[in-house]
Design a protein around this motif. Sequence first.
Motif, PDB file in Angstrom:
ATOM      1  N   VAL B  71     -11.731  -4.403  36.300  1.00 11.75           N
ATOM      2  CA  VAL B  71     -10.369  -3.969  36.652  1.00 11.75           C
ATOM      3  C   VAL B  71     -10.422  -2.683  37.481  1.00 11.75           C
ATOM      4  CG1 VAL B  71      -8.244  -3.057  35.647  1.00 11.75           C
ATOM      5  CG2 VAL B  71      -9.221  -5.162  34.750  1.00 11.75           C
ATOM      6  N   LEU B 152      -9.764 -12.428  37.439  1.00  8.68           N
ATOM      7  CA  LEU B 152      -9.301 -11.078  37.093  1.00  8.68           C
ATOM      8  C   LEU B 152      -9.308 -10.152  38.320  1.00  8.68           C
ATOM      9  CD1 LEU B 152      -8.495  -9.030  34.920  1.00  8.68           C
ATOM     10  CD2 LEU B 152     -10.903  -8.653  34.460  1.00  8.68           C
ATOM     11  N   LEU B 155      -6.327 -10.964  40.459  1.00  2.00           N
ATOM     12  CA  LEU B 155      -5.089 -10.442  39.859  1.00  2.00           C
ATOM     13  C   LEU B 155      -4.965  -8.934  40.111  1.00  2.00           C
ATOM     14  CD1 LEU B 155      -2.701 -10.809  37.669  1.00  2.00           C
ATOM     15  CD2 LEU B 155      -4.379  -9.886  36.074  1.00  2.00           C
ATOM     16  N   THR B 156      -6.040  -8.192  39.861  1.00  5.19           N
ATOM     17  CA  THR B 156      -5.967  -6.727  39.980  1.00  5.19           C
ATOM     18  C   THR B 156      -5.790  -6.297  41.437  1.00  5.19           C
ATOM     19  OG1 THR B 156      -7.476  -6.664  38.111  1.00  5.19           O
ATOM     20  CG2 THR B 156      -7.054  -4.594  39.211  1.00  5.19           C
ATOM     21  N   LEU B 159      -2.186  -6.872  42.300  1.00  5.37           N
ATOM     22  CA  LEU B 159      -1.317  -5.855  41.686  1.00  5.37           C
ATOM     23  C   LEU B 159      -1.473  -4.504  42.382  1.00  5.37           C
ATOM     24  CD1 LEU B 159      -1.718  -6.689  37.877  1.00  5.37           C
ATOM     25  CD2 LEU B 159       0.353  -6.893  39.229  1.00  5.37           C
ATOM     26  N   ALA B 168      -1.717  -0.564  38.437  1.00  8.28           N
ATOM     27  CA  ALA B 168      -2.411  -1.862  38.575  1.00  8.28           C
ATOM     28  C   ALA B 168      -3.434  -2.042  37.457  1.00  8.28           C
ATOM     29  CB  ALA B 168      -3.089  -1.945  39.945  1.00  8.28           C
ATOM     30  N   SER B 172      -3.021  -4.900  34.626  1.00  9.86           N
ATOM     31  CA  SER B 172      -4.088  -5.904  34.522  1.00  9.86           C
ATOM     32  C   SER B 172      -4.623  -5.957  33.098  1.00  9.86           C
ATOM     33  CB  SER B 172      -5.242  -5.574  35.473  1.00  9.86           C
ATOM     34  OG  SER B 172      -4.794  -5.627  36.781  1.00  9.86           O
ATOM     35  N   CYS B 176      -4.535  -9.038  30.565  1.00 10.69           N
ATOM     36  CA  CYS B 176      -5.799  -9.554  29.987  1.00 10.69           C
ATOM     37  C   CYS B 176      -5.721  -9.664  28.473  1.00 10.69           C
ATOM     38  CB  CYS B 176      -6.939  -8.600  30.306  1.00 10.69           C
ATOM     39  SG  CYS B 176      -7.580  -8.819  31.908  1.00 10.69           S
ATOM     40  N   TYR B 210      -6.518 -14.797  30.590  1.00 12.33           N
ATOM     41  CA  TYR B 210      -7.907 -14.353  30.697  1.00 12.33           C
ATOM     42  C   TYR B 210      -8.677 -14.803  29.454  1.00 12.33           C
ATOM     43  CZ  TYR B 210     -11.775 -11.107  31.524  1.00 12.33           C
ATOM     44  OH  TYR B 210     -13.008 -10.547  31.740  1.00 12.33           O
TER      45      TYR B 210
END
Lengths: 251, 258
Positions: B71, B152, B155-156, B159, B168, B172, B176, B210
Amino acid sequence: MLAISVDNLTVEYRRAFSKPLAAVSGLSFSVEAGEIVGFLGVNGAGKTSTIKAVMGFTPPAEGRVSVFGFEAGSIQAKRKVGFLPETAMYSPYLTPLETMNLYADLHGISGPEKKVRIIELLERVGICEKRNALNKQLSKGMLQRLGIAQALLGSPELLVLDEVSSGLDPIGRRDLRKVLNEERERGTTVFFSSHNLGEVELLCDRILIIHKGKLVVENKIEEIRDSVDSLEEYFVSVVEGHFEPTLERAA
Amino acid sequence: MTQTVRICSAFTRTSFLEMIRRKDFYAIGILMLVMVAGAGTFGFFGVRGLSVFVRDVAFTAIGLFSTIFAVMASARQITEEISRKTLYPLLARPITRWQLIFGKWAAAWVISSAAFLAFSVIGIALLTVFSVPVTAIFLQYLILKIIGLAWLCGLTIALSLYATPAAAITLSLIICFGSSACGRIVLLANADHPMSTFGLNVAYSLLPHYDYFDLGAKATYAWPMIPWWVIGALLAYSALHGAAMLLLGYVRFRSQPI
Protein backbone atom coordinates in the motif's frame (compact mmCIF):
# COMPACT_ATOMS: atom_id res chain seq x y z
CA MET A 1 8.27 26.88 -39.91
CA LEU A 2 6.60 27.55 -36.59
CA ALA A 3 8.04 25.65 -33.63
CA ILE A 4 5.34 26.92 -31.26
CA SER A 5 2.00 28.41 -32.18
CA VAL A 6 -0.24 29.73 -29.40
CA ASP A 7 -3.58 31.04 -30.55
CA ASN A 8 -5.99 32.82 -28.20
CA LEU A 9 -4.92 30.66 -25.24
CA THR A 10 -6.86 30.81 -21.99
CA VAL A 11 -5.73 28.70 -19.03
CA GLU A 12 -8.04 28.45 -16.05
CA TYR A 13 -7.71 26.74 -12.69
CA ARG A 14 -10.93 25.40 -11.22
CA ARG A 15 -11.57 26.06 -7.55
CA ALA A 16 -14.26 24.52 -5.37
CA PHE A 17 -17.34 26.72 -4.85
CA SER A 18 -15.93 29.70 -6.75
CA LYS A 19 -15.32 30.96 -10.25
CA PRO A 20 -12.38 29.46 -12.18
CA LEU A 21 -9.22 31.53 -11.87
CA ALA A 22 -7.83 32.62 -15.24
CA ALA A 23 -4.04 32.46 -15.15
CA VAL A 24 -3.73 33.28 -18.86
CA SER A 25 -6.36 34.84 -21.09
CA GLY A 26 -6.45 35.36 -24.85
CA LEU A 27 -2.72 34.84 -25.30
CA SER A 28 -1.40 34.58 -28.85
CA PHE A 29 2.18 34.33 -30.04
CA SER A 30 4.43 32.15 -32.15
CA VAL A 31 8.04 31.04 -32.12
CA GLU A 32 9.89 30.37 -35.38
CA ALA A 33 12.07 27.26 -35.67
CA GLY A 34 15.69 28.04 -34.75
CA GLU A 35 14.86 31.08 -32.60
CA ILE A 36 15.85 31.59 -28.97
CA VAL A 37 12.96 33.32 -27.25
CA GLY A 38 12.88 34.55 -23.65
CA PHE A 39 9.52 34.48 -21.90
CA LEU A 40 9.46 37.09 -19.15
CA GLY A 41 7.07 38.27 -16.50
CA VAL A 42 6.78 38.96 -12.79
CA ASN A 43 5.85 36.15 -10.39
CA GLY A 44 2.28 35.01 -11.05
CA ALA A 45 2.16 36.61 -14.51
CA GLY A 46 1.22 33.29 -16.16
CA LYS A 47 4.60 32.11 -17.51
CA THR A 48 4.51 28.62 -16.03
CA SER A 49 0.83 28.17 -16.93
CA THR A 50 1.64 29.05 -20.55
CA ILE A 51 4.62 26.68 -20.56
CA LYS A 52 2.44 23.91 -19.11
CA ALA A 53 -0.07 24.47 -21.90
CA VAL A 54 2.73 24.34 -24.50
CA MET A 55 3.84 21.01 -23.00
CA GLY A 56 0.27 19.71 -22.86
CA PHE A 57 0.30 19.32 -19.07
CA THR A 58 -2.62 21.70 -18.64
CA PRO A 59 -5.46 21.58 -21.17
CA PRO A 60 -6.45 25.02 -22.48
CA ALA A 61 -9.87 26.31 -21.41
CA GLU A 62 -9.94 28.11 -24.77
CA GLY A 63 -7.66 28.47 -27.75
CA ARG A 64 -5.16 26.18 -29.40
CA VAL A 65 -1.50 25.37 -28.85
CA SER A 66 0.57 23.47 -31.38
CA VAL A 67 4.19 22.37 -31.51
CA PHE A 68 5.67 21.91 -34.99
CA GLY A 69 2.09 21.66 -36.25
CA PHE A 70 1.11 18.90 -33.81
CA GLU A 71 -1.31 19.35 -30.94
CA ALA A 72 0.56 20.23 -27.72
CA GLY A 73 0.99 17.16 -25.52
CA SER A 74 0.53 14.69 -28.38
CA ILE A 75 3.09 11.91 -28.78
CA GLN A 76 4.29 13.45 -32.09
CA ALA A 77 4.85 16.81 -30.38
CA LYS A 78 6.58 15.21 -27.39
CA ARG A 79 9.07 13.45 -29.67
CA LYS A 80 10.38 16.85 -30.73
CA VAL A 81 10.53 18.55 -27.34
CA GLY A 82 12.92 18.55 -24.39
CA PHE A 83 11.57 20.03 -21.18
CA LEU A 84 13.15 21.38 -18.00
CA PRO A 85 10.67 21.99 -15.17
CA GLU A 86 11.20 24.63 -12.50
CA THR A 87 13.26 23.20 -9.60
CA ALA A 88 12.49 19.49 -9.92
CA MET A 89 13.87 17.33 -7.09
CA TYR A 90 14.97 14.16 -8.86
CA SER A 91 14.58 10.97 -6.83
CA PRO A 92 16.99 11.17 -3.86
CA TYR A 93 17.46 7.37 -4.01
CA LEU A 94 18.79 7.32 -7.58
CA THR A 95 22.08 8.49 -9.07
CA PRO A 96 22.29 10.91 -12.03
CA LEU A 97 23.26 7.95 -14.24
CA GLU A 98 20.20 5.94 -13.15
CA THR A 99 17.95 8.97 -13.51
CA MET A 100 19.19 9.54 -17.06
CA ASN A 101 18.77 5.82 -17.82
CA LEU A 102 15.11 6.03 -16.79
CA TYR A 103 14.42 9.03 -19.03
CA ALA A 104 16.36 7.45 -21.92
CA ASP A 105 14.31 4.26 -21.65
CA LEU A 106 11.07 6.24 -21.63
CA HIS A 107 12.27 8.15 -24.67
CA GLY A 108 13.00 4.92 -26.52
CA ILE A 109 16.77 5.37 -26.60
CA SER A 110 18.41 1.97 -26.22
CA GLY A 111 21.49 -0.08 -27.01
CA PRO A 112 25.07 1.18 -26.93
CA GLU A 113 23.90 4.61 -28.14
CA LYS A 114 22.11 5.13 -24.81
CA LYS A 115 25.20 4.87 -22.61
CA VAL A 116 27.31 7.01 -24.93
CA ARG A 117 24.62 9.70 -25.14
CA ILE A 118 24.09 9.80 -21.36
CA ILE A 119 27.80 10.13 -20.54
CA GLU A 120 28.21 12.76 -23.24
CA LEU A 121 25.35 14.84 -21.82
CA LEU A 122 26.49 14.51 -18.21
CA GLU A 123 29.93 15.69 -19.34
CA ARG A 124 28.38 18.58 -21.26
CA VAL A 125 26.52 19.87 -18.21
CA GLY A 126 29.51 19.24 -15.92
CA ILE A 127 28.25 16.53 -13.54
CA CYS A 128 29.87 13.45 -15.06
CA GLU A 129 32.15 13.05 -12.02
CA LYS A 130 29.06 12.86 -9.80
CA ARG A 131 27.24 10.35 -11.99
CA ASN A 132 27.35 7.60 -9.36
CA ALA A 133 26.53 9.76 -6.32
CA LEU A 134 22.97 9.70 -5.03
CA ASN A 135 20.86 12.66 -6.13
CA LYS A 136 20.29 13.59 -2.47
CA GLN A 137 24.02 14.30 -2.20
CA LEU A 138 23.89 16.81 -5.06
CA SER A 139 23.46 20.56 -4.62
CA LYS A 140 20.51 22.45 -6.09
CA GLY A 141 22.70 23.71 -8.92
CA MET A 142 23.86 20.20 -9.76
CA LEU A 143 20.26 18.95 -9.82
CA GLN A 144 19.47 21.80 -12.22
CA ARG A 145 22.36 20.66 -14.44
CA LEU A 146 20.92 17.12 -14.32
CA GLY A 147 17.58 18.61 -15.35
CA ILE A 148 19.22 20.30 -18.34
CA ALA A 149 20.91 17.02 -19.31
CA GLN A 150 17.61 15.09 -19.23
CA ALA A 151 15.96 17.80 -21.34
CA LEU A 152 18.64 17.34 -24.01
CA LEU A 153 18.37 13.53 -24.07
CA GLY A 154 16.27 12.98 -27.16
CA SER A 155 18.22 15.55 -29.27
CA PRO A 156 15.10 17.73 -29.24
CA GLU A 157 14.21 20.21 -31.96
CA LEU A 158 12.58 22.43 -29.33
CA LEU A 159 13.80 23.07 -25.80
CA VAL A 160 11.26 24.43 -23.33
CA LEU A 161 12.99 25.56 -20.14
CA ASP A 162 11.14 26.93 -17.11
CA GLU A 163 13.30 29.15 -14.85
CA VAL A 164 16.36 27.74 -16.51
CA SER A 165 19.06 29.47 -14.43
CA SER A 166 17.36 28.80 -11.07
CA GLY A 167 19.91 27.55 -8.52
CA LEU A 168 22.88 27.94 -10.86
CA ASP A 169 26.06 29.75 -9.69
CA PRO A 170 27.95 32.08 -12.11
CA ILE A 171 30.01 29.15 -13.43
CA GLY A 172 26.82 27.16 -13.93
CA ARG A 173 25.21 30.05 -15.77
CA ARG A 174 28.24 30.38 -18.03
CA ASP A 175 28.13 26.65 -18.77
CA LEU A 176 24.40 26.90 -19.47
CA ARG A 177 25.00 29.74 -21.96
CA LYS A 178 27.59 27.55 -23.69
CA VAL A 179 25.18 24.62 -23.92
CA LEU A 180 22.34 26.80 -25.25
CA ASN A 181 24.62 28.46 -27.80
CA GLU A 182 25.71 25.01 -28.99
CA GLU A 183 22.06 24.05 -29.30
CA ARG A 184 21.42 27.25 -31.29
CA GLU A 185 24.20 26.24 -33.71
CA ARG A 186 22.56 22.82 -34.04
CA GLY A 187 19.37 24.62 -35.09
CA THR A 188 17.38 23.88 -31.92
CA THR A 189 14.57 26.25 -31.02
CA VAL A 190 14.75 27.42 -27.39
CA PHE A 191 11.81 28.86 -25.47
CA PHE A 192 12.64 29.69 -21.89
CA SER A 193 11.47 31.68 -18.91
CA SER A 194 13.90 33.32 -16.52
CA HIS A 195 14.10 36.08 -13.96
CA ASN A 196 17.76 36.54 -14.82
CA LEU A 197 17.48 39.34 -17.36
CA GLY A 198 21.24 39.52 -17.98
CA GLU A 199 21.06 35.92 -19.11
CA VAL A 200 18.11 36.65 -21.37
CA GLU A 201 19.89 39.62 -22.93
CA LEU A 202 22.94 37.50 -23.74
CA LEU A 203 21.05 34.57 -25.20
CA CYS A 204 17.81 35.65 -26.82
CA ASP A 205 16.88 36.74 -30.32
CA ARG A 206 13.50 37.92 -29.12
CA ILE A 207 11.55 38.38 -25.89
CA LEU A 208 7.93 38.10 -24.91
CA ILE A 209 6.69 39.83 -21.76
CA ILE A 210 3.52 38.55 -20.15
CA HIS A 211 1.67 40.47 -17.48
CA LYS A 212 -1.49 39.42 -15.63
CA GLY A 213 -1.98 36.61 -18.12
CA LYS A 214 -1.77 38.84 -21.21
CA LEU A 215 1.05 39.41 -23.66
CA VAL A 216 2.25 43.01 -23.34
CA VAL A 217 5.51 43.02 -25.29
CA GLU A 218 6.89 41.05 -28.21
CA ASN A 219 10.16 42.54 -29.40
CA LYS A 220 13.57 41.75 -30.83
CA ILE A 221 16.41 42.10 -28.35
CA GLU A 222 18.39 44.33 -30.77
CA GLU A 223 15.55 46.84 -30.96
CA ILE A 224 15.32 46.94 -27.18
CA ARG A 225 19.09 47.52 -26.90
CA ASP A 226 18.74 50.48 -29.28
CA SER A 227 16.04 52.11 -27.15
CA VAL A 228 17.21 51.57 -23.54
CA ASP A 229 20.42 50.91 -21.58
CA SER A 230 19.47 47.51 -20.25
CA LEU A 231 16.78 44.88 -20.53
CA GLU A 232 16.13 45.23 -16.80
CA GLU A 233 15.30 48.92 -17.20
CA TYR A 234 13.03 48.08 -20.13
CA PHE A 235 11.31 45.24 -18.28
CA VAL A 236 10.63 47.32 -15.17
CA SER A 237 9.24 50.23 -17.19
CA VAL A 238 7.00 47.93 -19.22
CA VAL A 239 5.69 46.04 -16.22
CA GLU A 240 5.21 49.08 -13.98
CA GLY A 241 3.53 50.91 -16.82
CA HIS A 242 1.01 48.15 -17.00
CA PHE A 243 0.23 48.06 -13.31
CA GLU A 244 -3.26 49.48 -13.11
CA PRO A 245 -3.55 50.27 -9.37
CA THR A 246 -0.36 52.36 -9.26
CA LEU A 247 -1.60 54.67 -6.48
CA GLU A 248 -2.74 51.73 -4.42
CA ARG A 249 0.70 50.18 -4.64
CA ALA A 250 2.37 53.42 -3.65
CA ALA A 251 0.06 53.74 -0.65
CA MET B 1 3.16 -3.23 -26.85
CA THR B 2 6.98 -3.30 -26.88
CA GLN B 3 7.00 0.34 -25.80
CA THR B 4 4.66 -0.39 -22.87
CA VAL B 5 6.88 -3.30 -21.77
CA ARG B 6 9.92 -1.02 -21.97
CA ILE B 7 8.14 1.65 -19.89
CA CYS B 8 7.09 -0.95 -17.27
CA SER B 9 10.61 -2.32 -17.09
CA ALA B 10 12.14 1.19 -16.72
CA PHE B 11 9.79 2.10 -13.85
CA THR B 12 10.26 -1.31 -12.20
CA ARG B 13 14.04 -1.06 -12.29
CA THR B 14 14.11 2.41 -10.68
CA SER B 15 11.43 1.48 -8.12
CA PHE B 16 13.44 -1.60 -7.17
CA LEU B 17 16.58 0.49 -6.69
CA GLU B 18 14.61 2.94 -4.56
CA MET B 19 13.17 0.07 -2.51
CA ILE B 20 16.54 -1.39 -1.58
CA ARG B 21 17.88 2.08 -0.72
CA ARG B 22 14.98 3.15 1.47
CA LYS B 23 14.88 2.25 5.15
CA ASP B 24 11.19 1.21 5.38
CA PHE B 25 11.74 -2.15 3.65
CA TYR B 26 14.40 -3.12 6.22
CA ALA B 27 12.42 -1.70 9.16
CA ILE B 28 9.37 -3.80 8.21
CA GLY B 29 11.56 -6.88 7.65
CA ILE B 30 13.23 -6.52 11.07
CA LEU B 31 9.85 -6.02 12.80
CA MET B 32 8.54 -9.19 11.17
CA LEU B 33 11.67 -11.12 12.11
CA VAL B 34 11.33 -10.01 15.76
CA MET B 35 7.65 -11.06 15.87
CA VAL B 36 8.18 -14.54 14.40
CA ALA B 37 11.40 -15.13 16.36
CA GLY B 38 9.61 -14.01 19.54
CA ALA B 39 6.80 -16.50 18.97
CA GLY B 40 9.28 -19.29 18.19
CA THR B 41 11.34 -18.81 21.35
CA PHE B 42 8.44 -20.09 23.52
CA GLY B 43 9.65 -23.57 22.52
CA PHE B 44 12.97 -22.96 24.33
CA PHE B 45 11.06 -22.60 27.61
CA GLY B 46 9.59 -26.06 27.39
CA VAL B 47 6.21 -25.13 25.88
CA ARG B 48 5.21 -27.90 23.46
CA GLY B 49 2.74 -28.14 20.56
CA LEU B 50 3.49 -24.64 19.31
CA SER B 51 3.56 -25.42 15.59
CA VAL B 52 0.15 -23.95 14.85
CA PHE B 53 0.79 -20.86 17.01
CA VAL B 54 4.16 -20.08 15.43
CA ARG B 55 2.79 -20.65 11.90
CA ASP B 56 -0.14 -18.36 12.74
CA VAL B 57 2.19 -15.57 13.89
CA ALA B 58 4.45 -16.05 10.87
CA PHE B 59 1.68 -16.03 8.24
CA THR B 60 -0.12 -13.15 9.93
CA ALA B 61 3.09 -11.10 10.06
CA ILE B 62 4.06 -11.90 6.46
CA GLY B 63 0.55 -11.04 5.22
CA LEU B 64 0.18 -7.90 7.31
CA PHE B 65 3.59 -6.41 6.60
CA SER B 66 3.60 -7.20 2.89
CA THR B 67 0.15 -5.58 2.62
CA ILE B 68 1.33 -2.44 4.42
CA PHE B 69 4.47 -2.35 2.25
CA ALA B 70 2.45 -2.75 -0.97
CA VAL B 71 0.00 0.00 0.00
CA MET B 72 2.78 2.43 0.92
CA ALA B 73 4.82 1.66 -2.20
CA SER B 74 1.79 2.06 -4.49
CA ALA B 75 0.49 5.25 -2.87
CA ARG B 76 3.76 7.06 -3.50
CA GLN B 77 4.31 5.91 -7.09
CA ILE B 78 2.60 8.89 -8.74
CA THR B 79 2.02 11.30 -5.85
CA GLU B 80 5.72 11.48 -5.05
CA GLU B 81 6.48 12.31 -8.68
CA ILE B 82 3.94 15.14 -8.44
CA SER B 83 5.32 16.56 -5.19
CA ARG B 84 8.93 16.36 -6.44
CA LYS B 85 7.85 17.93 -9.76
CA THR B 86 9.45 15.01 -11.61
CA LEU B 87 6.12 14.07 -13.17
CA TYR B 88 6.77 16.85 -15.72
CA PRO B 89 9.93 15.37 -17.26
CA LEU B 90 8.24 11.95 -17.22
CA LEU B 91 5.16 13.17 -19.08
CA ALA B 92 7.32 15.25 -21.42
CA ARG B 93 8.57 11.93 -22.87
CA PRO B 94 6.67 10.36 -25.77
CA ILE B 95 4.46 8.27 -23.48
CA THR B 96 0.74 8.52 -22.71
CA ARG B 97 -0.74 9.07 -19.27
CA TRP B 98 -2.23 5.56 -19.41
CA GLN B 99 1.24 4.10 -20.04
CA LEU B 100 2.53 6.05 -17.07
CA ILE B 101 -0.21 4.70 -14.76
CA PHE B 102 0.24 1.16 -16.07
CA GLY B 103 4.04 1.36 -15.75
CA LYS B 104 3.78 2.66 -12.20
CA TRP B 105 1.32 -0.12 -11.32
CA ALA B 106 3.67 -2.76 -12.76
CA ALA B 107 6.55 -1.29 -10.75
CA ALA B 108 4.52 -1.24 -7.53
CA TRP B 109 3.35 -4.83 -8.08
CA VAL B 110 6.82 -6.19 -8.82
CA ILE B 111 8.50 -4.54 -5.83
CA SER B 112 5.61 -5.46 -3.50
CA SER B 113 5.85 -9.08 -4.66
CA ALA B 114 9.63 -9.00 -4.20
CA ALA B 115 9.20 -7.64 -0.66
CA PHE B 116 6.53 -10.29 0.07
CA LEU B 117 8.82 -13.07 -1.16
CA ALA B 118 11.70 -11.66 0.92
CA PHE B 119 9.47 -11.57 4.04
CA SER B 120 8.29 -15.13 3.25
CA VAL B 121 11.89 -16.37 2.96
CA ILE B 122 12.64 -14.84 6.40
CA GLY B 123 9.45 -16.42 7.82
CA ILE B 124 10.18 -19.89 6.38
CA ALA B 125 13.81 -19.71 7.53
CA LEU B 126 12.65 -19.00 11.09
CA LEU B 127 9.99 -21.73 10.96
CA THR B 128 12.72 -24.16 9.84
CA VAL B 129 14.95 -23.05 12.73
CA PHE B 130 12.10 -23.73 15.16
CA SER B 131 11.36 -27.09 13.45
CA VAL B 132 7.83 -26.00 12.51
CA PRO B 133 6.71 -27.86 9.36
CA VAL B 134 5.08 -26.08 6.40
CA THR B 135 2.76 -28.03 4.08
CA ALA B 136 2.27 -27.88 0.30
CA ILE B 137 -0.54 -25.32 0.57
CA PHE B 138 2.16 -22.74 1.35
CA LEU B 139 3.02 -22.69 -2.36
CA GLN B 140 -0.60 -21.75 -3.17
CA TYR B 141 -0.47 -19.15 -0.37
CA LEU B 142 2.50 -17.49 -2.13
CA ILE B 143 0.89 -17.57 -5.58
CA LEU B 144 -2.46 -16.25 -4.40
CA LYS B 145 -0.90 -13.46 -2.34
CA ILE B 146 1.10 -12.25 -5.37
CA ILE B 147 -2.11 -12.27 -7.43
CA GLY B 148 -3.83 -10.31 -4.62
CA LEU B 149 -0.99 -7.77 -4.48
CA ALA B 150 -1.60 -6.96 -8.16
CA TRP B 151 -5.18 -6.04 -7.32
CA LEU B 152 -4.17 -4.13 -4.18
CA CYS B 153 -1.56 -2.04 -6.05
CA GLY B 154 -4.20 -1.13 -8.66
CA LEU B 155 -6.67 -0.08 -5.97
CA THR B 156 -4.13 2.07 -4.09
CA ILE B 157 -2.77 3.76 -7.23
CA ALA B 158 -6.34 4.61 -8.29
CA LEU B 159 -7.16 6.01 -4.85
CA SER B 160 -3.93 8.04 -4.80
CA LEU B 161 -5.15 9.84 -7.93
CA TYR B 162 -8.34 10.93 -6.16
CA ALA B 163 -7.04 11.57 -2.63
CA THR B 164 -3.87 12.59 -0.81
CA PRO B 165 -1.27 9.83 -0.28
CA ALA B 166 -2.17 9.56 3.43
CA ALA B 167 -5.89 9.25 2.64
CA ALA B 168 -5.16 6.70 -0.12
CA ILE B 169 -3.12 4.58 2.31
CA THR B 170 -5.82 4.77 4.99
CA LEU B 171 -8.65 3.96 2.58
CA SER B 172 -6.75 1.06 1.01
CA LEU B 173 -6.01 -0.47 4.41
CA ILE B 174 -9.64 0.00 5.52
CA ILE B 175 -10.84 -1.74 2.34
CA CYS B 176 -8.25 -4.55 2.76
CA PHE B 177 -9.01 -5.35 6.36
CA GLY B 178 -12.62 -4.09 6.40
CA SER B 179 -13.75 -6.42 3.62
CA SER B 180 -12.85 -9.51 5.68
CA ALA B 181 -14.48 -7.96 8.76
CA CYS B 182 -17.65 -7.40 6.71
CA GLY B 183 -17.61 -11.10 5.79
CA ARG B 184 -17.53 -12.03 9.45
CA ILE B 185 -20.39 -9.63 10.23
CA VAL B 186 -22.49 -11.27 7.49
CA LEU B 187 -21.86 -14.68 9.09
CA LEU B 188 -22.77 -13.36 12.51
CA ALA B 189 -25.86 -11.45 11.31
CA ASN B 190 -29.11 -12.43 12.91
CA ALA B 191 -31.13 -14.56 10.48
CA ASP B 192 -34.32 -13.28 12.15
CA HIS B 193 -33.81 -9.96 10.39
CA PRO B 194 -33.77 -10.92 6.71
CA MET B 195 -33.60 -7.28 5.52
CA SER B 196 -30.40 -6.51 7.44
CA THR B 197 -28.90 -9.85 6.39
CA PHE B 198 -29.86 -9.05 2.78
CA GLY B 199 -28.30 -5.57 3.05
CA LEU B 200 -25.10 -7.00 4.49
CA ASN B 201 -24.96 -9.61 1.73
CA VAL B 202 -25.34 -6.89 -0.91
CA ALA B 203 -22.63 -4.79 0.76
CA TYR B 204 -20.40 -7.86 0.98
CA SER B 205 -20.74 -8.69 -2.70
CA LEU B 206 -20.15 -5.09 -3.77
CA LEU B 207 -17.05 -4.59 -1.64
CA PRO B 208 -13.69 -5.40 -3.15
CA HIS B 209 -12.25 -8.45 -1.37
CA TYR B 210 -8.59 -8.68 -0.53
CA ASP B 211 -9.44 -11.49 1.92
CA TYR B 212 -10.15 -13.79 -1.06
CA PHE B 213 -6.41 -13.90 -1.69
CA ASP B 214 -5.37 -14.90 1.81
CA LEU B 215 -4.69 -18.59 2.44
CA GLY B 216 -2.83 -17.76 5.68
CA ALA B 217 -5.37 -19.47 7.94
CA LYS B 218 -5.43 -22.62 5.79
CA ALA B 219 -1.63 -22.70 5.69
CA THR B 220 -1.53 -22.25 9.48
CA TYR B 221 -3.77 -25.27 10.06
CA ALA B 222 -2.00 -27.26 7.31
CA TRP B 223 -5.09 -27.76 5.13
CA PRO B 224 -4.79 -29.72 1.90
CA MET B 225 -4.23 -27.71 -1.28
CA ILE B 226 -7.23 -25.94 -2.78
CA PRO B 227 -8.34 -26.79 -6.35
CA TRP B 228 -6.30 -24.93 -8.98
CA TRP B 229 -9.41 -23.69 -10.74
CA VAL B 230 -10.10 -21.53 -7.65
CA ILE B 231 -6.72 -19.87 -8.16
CA GLY B 232 -7.59 -19.39 -11.83
CA ALA B 233 -10.91 -17.77 -10.91
CA LEU B 234 -9.20 -15.48 -8.42
CA LEU B 235 -6.61 -14.57 -11.05
CA ALA B 236 -9.47 -13.49 -13.33
CA TYR B 237 -11.11 -11.56 -10.44
CA SER B 238 -7.83 -9.77 -9.68
CA ALA B 239 -7.19 -8.96 -13.35
CA LEU B 240 -10.70 -7.62 -13.99
CA HIS B 241 -11.06 -5.76 -10.71
CA GLY B 242 -7.50 -4.41 -10.83
CA ALA B 243 -7.95 -3.22 -14.43
CA ALA B 244 -11.24 -1.53 -13.44
CA MET B 245 -9.43 0.27 -10.61
CA LEU B 246 -6.64 1.44 -12.92
CA LEU B 247 -9.21 2.64 -15.47
CA LEU B 248 -10.96 4.56 -12.71
CA GLY B 249 -7.63 6.20 -11.86
CA TYR B 250 -7.03 6.95 -15.54
CA VAL B 251 -10.43 8.64 -15.89
CA ARG B 252 -9.31 11.11 -13.23
CA PHE B 253 -5.71 11.47 -14.44
CA ARG B 254 -6.12 11.67 -18.24
CA SER B 255 -7.17 15.33 -18.39
CA GLN B 256 -6.10 16.44 -14.93
CA PRO B 257 -4.01 19.64 -15.05
CA ILE B 258 -0.65 18.96 -13.40
